[in-house]
Enzyme design. Structure first.
Site, PDB file in Angstrom:
ATOM      1  N   ASP A 185      -4.216 -23.561  -5.991  1.00  0.00           N
ATOM      2  CA  ASP A 185      -3.637 -23.619  -4.933  1.00  0.00           C
ATOM      3  C   ASP A 185      -2.954 -21.924  -4.854  1.00  0.00           C
ATOM      4  OD1 ASP A 185      -3.256 -23.256  -2.030  1.00  0.00           O
ATOM      5  OD2 ASP A 185      -2.678 -24.974  -1.941  1.00  0.00           O
ATOM      6  N   ASP A 238      -7.245 -20.614   2.709  1.00  0.00           N
ATOM      7  CA  ASP A 238      -7.454 -20.648   1.356  1.00  0.00           C
ATOM      8  C   ASP A 238      -7.212 -22.434   1.562  1.00  0.00           C
ATOM      9  OD1 ASP A 238      -5.649 -21.485  -0.986  1.00  0.00           O
ATOM     10  OD2 ASP A 238      -3.588 -20.318  -0.465  1.00  0.00           O
ATOM     11  N   LYS A 280      -2.606  -9.539  -0.485  1.00  0.00           N
ATOM     12  CA  LYS A 280      -3.490 -10.502  -0.459  1.00  0.00           C
ATOM     13  C   LYS A 280      -4.160 -11.030   0.716  1.00  0.00           C
ATOM     14  CE  LYS A 280      -2.907 -15.809  -0.326  1.00  0.00           C
ATOM     15  NZ  LYS A 280      -1.590 -16.138  -0.971  1.00  0.00           N
ATOM     16  N   ARG A 302      -0.996 -15.385  -5.881  1.00  0.00           N
ATOM     17  CA  ARG A 302      -0.859 -14.781  -7.507  1.00  0.00           C
ATOM     18  C   ARG A 302      -1.208 -14.419  -8.538  1.00  0.00           C
ATOM     19  NH1 ARG A 302       3.421 -18.981  -8.715  1.00  0.00           N
ATOM     20  NH2 ARG A 302       2.936 -19.615  -6.665  1.00  0.00           N
ATOM     21  N   GLU A 304      -3.522 -19.159  -5.620  1.00  0.00           N
ATOM     22  CA  GLU A 304      -4.750 -18.431  -6.244  1.00  0.00           C
ATOM     23  C   GLU A 304      -4.309 -16.557  -5.456  1.00  0.00           C
ATOM     24  OE1 GLU A 304      -3.892 -19.676  -3.224  1.00  0.00           O
ATOM     25  OE2 GLU A 304      -3.899 -18.328  -1.680  1.00  0.00           O
ATOM     26  N   LYS A 311      -5.564 -28.448  -0.371  1.00  0.00           N
ATOM     27  CA  LYS A 311      -4.631 -28.749   0.433  1.00  0.00           C
ATOM     28  C   LYS A 311      -4.791 -29.710   1.705  1.00  0.00           C
ATOM     29  CE  LYS A 311      -2.980 -23.557   1.396  1.00  0.00           C
ATOM     30  NZ  LYS A 311      -1.331 -24.259   0.680  1.00  0.00           N
ATOM     31  N   ASP A 358      -4.209 -16.876   5.435  1.00  0.00           N
ATOM     32  CA  ASP A 358      -3.898 -16.483   4.771  1.00  0.00           C
ATOM     33  C   ASP A 358      -3.938 -15.008   3.965  1.00  0.00           C
ATOM     34  OD1 ASP A 358      -2.281 -16.898   2.455  1.00  0.00           O
ATOM     35  OD2 ASP A 358      -3.420 -17.576   1.321  1.00  0.00           O
TER      36      ASP A 358
HETATM   37  N1  BES Z   1      -1.594 -19.633   0.898  1.00  0.00           N
HETATM   38  C1  BES Z   1      -0.761 -20.160   0.699  1.00  0.00           C
HETATM   39  C2  BES Z   1       1.179 -20.021   1.269  1.00  0.00           C
HETATM   40  C3  BES Z   1       1.243 -20.292   2.592  1.00  0.00           C
HETATM   41  C4  BES Z   1       1.803 -21.690   3.282  1.00  0.00           C
HETATM   42  C5  BES Z   1       0.986 -19.748   3.375  1.00  0.00           C
HETATM   43  C6  BES Z   1       1.776 -21.311   4.613  1.00  0.00           C
HETATM   44  C7  BES Z   1       1.548 -19.203   4.999  1.00  0.00           C
HETATM   45  C8  BES Z   1       2.096 -20.876   5.363  1.00  0.00           C
HETATM   46  C9  BES Z   1      -0.430 -20.131  -0.571  1.00  0.00           C
HETATM   47  O1  BES Z   1      -1.623 -19.504  -1.721  1.00  0.00           O
HETATM   48  C10 BES Z   1      -0.506 -20.922  -1.242  1.00  0.00           C
HETATM   49  O2  BES Z   1      -1.036 -22.580  -1.551  1.00  0.00           O
HETATM   50  N2  BES Z   1       1.269 -21.848  -2.190  1.00  0.00           N
HETATM   51  C11 BES Z   1       1.611 -22.863  -2.715  1.00  0.00           C
HETATM   52  C12 BES Z   1       1.960 -22.434  -4.103  1.00  0.00           C
HETATM   53  C13 BES Z   1       2.365 -23.466  -4.764  1.00  0.00           C
HETATM   54  C14 BES Z   1       0.600 -24.627  -5.192  1.00  0.00           C
HETATM   55  C15 BES Z   1       2.728 -23.119  -6.538  1.00  0.00           C
HETATM   56  C16 BES Z   1       2.144 -23.505  -1.877  1.00  0.00           C
HETATM   57  O3  BES Z   1       3.622 -22.545  -2.089  1.00  0.00           O
HETATM   58  O4  BES Z   1       2.935 -24.594  -2.034  1.00  0.00           O
HETATM   59 ZN    ZN Z   2      -2.864 -18.642  -0.670  1.00  0.00          ZN
HETATM   60 ZN    ZN Z   3      -2.617 -21.718  -1.324  1.00  0.00          ZN
END
Ligand code: BES
Ligand code: ZN
Ligand code: ZN
Length: 495
Positions: A340, A263, A258, A344, A342, A270, A281
Site C-alpha cells: 500500500d 489504490d 503521482k 513512493r 505504492e 485497504k 490517488d
Molecule cells: N494513497 C494512499 C495515501 C492516501 C491516504 C491518500 C488518504 C489520500 C487519502 C497511500 O498510497 C497509502 O496507502 N499510504 C499508506 C502508507 C503506509 C502503508 C506506510 C498510508 O498512508 O497509510
Molecule cells: Zn496511494
Molecule cells: Zn497506498
C-alpha cells in the site's frame, strides 16, 4: 471565459448583479450602488458579515433583474481570500437550472486600502471561475448549470490594465477545473492508458509535446518499481511525459505527479472505510498535467516537463507481494514492506528518470502520498518537504499567495535509517507508524540525485467531501494554482 465591463452599474443588463459589501465601509464610487448597499445594510436581516447574502428582485433604478449582496466582513479583515470566497459565493447563488449570467462588482477601493485593486480583481476572478463549475454529472437530470457568462465590473482604466492578468487567471483556473474533472472521474473510466491518452490529448491541443511509454518500453527502461505496482492490474502502467519548451528556453523545471488511478492497497489491501475514495490517488498527476498545459498557455521562460507515472494498485495472482525485492530505474533495490506504500515506488522511478533525462534545475513532485500527512495537517493544508530552504520558501510563499497552503515539514537525516533493509538497499516503509509523511518523503529523496527538489504531499487537500467557498464537493484541483505560481516565482529567481 470571464470578461470585464465598465458600463454604468444602473444600466447593466444581467440576471444577477453581485455586490460584495462590508458592514463598516463604503466600497463603491457609483452613487447608485453605494445607496443600494447602504439600504441593504439598513435591513435587520443583513449585516454584510462574512458568509451572509441578501437578494433584492426587480430593484428600482437598476436594469439588473436581481441584486445579490454578499457579505465580506469587516473592512480591516479583508484579504484576497475573502474576495475569492465572496465572489465564489455570489456565483454559486446565481446558478440555476438554465445557463444564466452574472455581473460581479469589483470594489473601487480608496487611499487607505491596503489591498491593491489588481490583487482584489484577480482574487474575485479566481473565486468566480472556480465556483462556476458543476462536476461531471452521471445523473440523468442536471439540476444546476454553470453560468454561461460572467463579467467583472470595474472602471475603464482598470479594465484595460487587467486584460493580460485575466487571461492568465482564466488559463490557470481552467487547468484547476480540468484537474478536478480528471480526479472526479471514476476509476472504471480511467485506467492508466485511458488517463494517459486523455491527458496527452489535452496537452497536444495546447501545443505541449506528449509521449506515452507503455509497459514494454518501461521494461526496456528497467522501471522495476512502477512495473511492480502495476503488476496486479489488468490495466498495465504507463509513463506520460509532457514537455512545454518555449523559444530560447532558460533551464528546465520538472514536475512529477503521482498517478495511481485506483489504490486498492495491493495485497496489503485497504479495509472498508479507506478504500472507497481511492480513485483520487492520481490527484498529483492531474495537478501536474493541468499545470504544464496552463503554463503552455500563459508562457514561461523555462522548459517545463511533466513526468507522470500512472498505475493501478490492485490485487491478483500477478500482484507484487510484501517481501518482494524490486530494482528501481536508478539501479537501487527496494524491499517491499507494504504494497500500500505504492506511491513512493512509482515516484521513485519517475523522479530518477526526470533527474537523469532532463537534468532540471528544479524538480517538484506532488502526490496524495500518506494518510499520516492528513493526520498532521488536516484536510486543507499540504505537507511541504525540501532539503533546499530557498525552494521551500518559494513554494510556501506561493501557497500563501494563492491560498493553497503548504506547511514546511522536516527531512531529518537520522530518520533515514528507518528505511534500512536487511536484504536490499532500502525498504519502502519504516518499522512503525510514526512520522509516516516524513519517512515517505525521505524515501523519495533517495531518487532525486543532486537535483534541487521539493515534495508536496496533497493527500489532505486534494479532495473535500463538502462544498468549499469556491468548489463543489469532490476533487479540489489543489496544486494547479500553486505550481503555476511557484513556476512564475522561480522565473524571477536570481541564480
Ligand atoms: N494513497 C494512499 C495515501 C492516501 C491516504 C491518500 C488518504 C489520500 C487519502 C497511500 O498510497 C497509502 O496507502 N499510504 C499508506 C502508507 C503506509 C502503508 C506506510 C498510508 O498512508 O497509510
Ligand atoms: Zn496511494
Ligand atoms: Zn497506498
Amino acid at each position: 471565459m470571464i470578461k470585464l465591463t465598465s458600463t454604468e452599474p444602473g444600466h447593466i443588463s444581467t440576471e444577477t448583479l453581485i455586490i460584495p459589501v462590508c458592514p463598516d465601509h463604503d466600497l463603491y464610487r457609483s452613487p447608485v450602488i453605494r445607496s443600494l448597499a447602504r439600504q441593504a445594510l439598513g435591513l435587520k436581516t443583513f449585516q454584510g458579515e462574512k458568509g451572509e447574502d441578501l437578494s433584492l428582485y426587480q430593484p428600482a433604478d437598476i436594469k439588473a433583474k436581481r441584486l445579490l449582496f454578499v457579505g465580506l466582513g469587516r473592512h480591516s479583515d479583508l484579504t484576497p481570500e475573502r474576495f475569492r470566497q465572496a465572489a465564489g459565493q455570489g456565483i454559486r447563488l446565481s446558478q440555476h437550472a438554465a445557463k444564466g449570467d452574472a455581473v460581479l462588482m469589483v470594489p473601487d477601493g480608496d487611499q487607505d486600502d491596503s489591498l491593491a485593486r489588481e490583487d482584489l480583481l484577480a482574487a474575485m476572478a479566481e473565486g468566480a471561475l472556480l465556483s462556476n463549475h458543476c462536476p461531471n454529472n452521471y445523473k440523468s437530470e442536471h439540476k444546476i448549470q454553470a453560468l454561461k457568462s460572467i463579467r467583472l465590473h470595474t472602471d475603464t482604466a482598470m479594465a484595460r490594465k487587467s486584460q493580460t492578468a485575466l487571461k492568465r487567471i482564466d488559463a490557470i483556473c481552467r487547468g484547476t477545473l480540468q484537474a478536478r474533472d480528471w480526479i472526479n472521474q471514476p476509476a472504471n473510466e480511467k485506467t492508466p492508458d485511458q488517463l494517459a491518452r486523455r491527458m496527452a490529448q489535452a496537452a497536444r491541443r495546447h501545443g505541449v509535446k506528449a509521449t506515452i511509454l507503455d509497459e514494454k518500453k518501461l521494461q526496456r527502461l528497467k522501471m522495476g518499481a512502477l512495473l511492480a505496482v502495476g503488476a496486479g492490474s489488468a490495466h498495465p502502467p504507463r509513463l506520460l511525459i509532457l514537455e512545454y519548451t518555449p523559444p530560447k528556453a532558460r533551464g528546465t523545471i520538472a514536475l512529477v505527479g503521482k498517478g495511481v488511478t485506483f489504490d486498492a492497497g495491493g495485497l496489503n489491501m485497504k479495509p472498508t472505510g479507506s478504500i472507497e475514495l481511492m480513485k483520487i490517488d492520481m490527484a498529483g498527476a492531474a495537478a501536474v498535467a493541468a499545470s504544464v498545459i496552463a503554463i503552455a498557455e500563459i508562457g514561461a521562460r523555462q522548459r517545463v516537463v511533466g513526468v507522470i507515472p500512472l498505475a493501478e494498485n490492485m490485487v491478483s495472482g500477478n500482484a507484487f507481494r510484501p517481501g518482494d525485492i524490486v530494482r528501481a530505474y536508478n539501479g537501487r533495490t527496494i524491499e517491499i514492506g507494504n504494497t500500500d506504500a505504492e506511491g513512493r515506488l512509482i515516484l521513485a522511478d519517475a523522479l530518477a528518470y526526470a533527474a537523469k533525462h532532463y537534468r532540471p534545475q528544479t524538480m517538484i513532485d506532488m502526490a496524495t502520498l500518506t494518510g499520516a500527512c492528513v493526520v498532521a495537517l488536516g484536510e486543507k493544508i499540504a505537507g511541504l518537504f525540501s532539503p533546499d530552504d530557498h525552494l521551500r520558501d518559494i513554494v510556501e510563499q506561493s501557497g500563501c499567495d494563492v491560498h493553497e497552503r503548504c506547511w514546511p515539514m522536516p527531512l531529518p537525516e537520522d530518520y533515514q535509517e528507518l528505511l534500512k533493509s536487511d536484504l536490499a538497499d532500502m525498504r519502502n516503509i519504516g518499522p512503525g507508524r510514526w512520522g509516516g509523511a516524513i519517512v515517505a518523503a525521505l524515501f523519495l529523496s533517495e531518487f532525486t540525485g543532486k537535483t534541487r527538489w521539493a515534495h508536496i504531499d496533497i493527500a489532505g487537500p486534494a479532495y473535500h467531501k463538502k462544498a468549499l467557498p469556491y468548489g463543489q464537493p469532490g476533487a479540489t484541483g489543489f496544486g494547479v494554482r500553486l505550481l503555476c505560481r511557484t513556476i512564475a516565482s522561480l522565473q524571477g529567481e536570481k541564480r
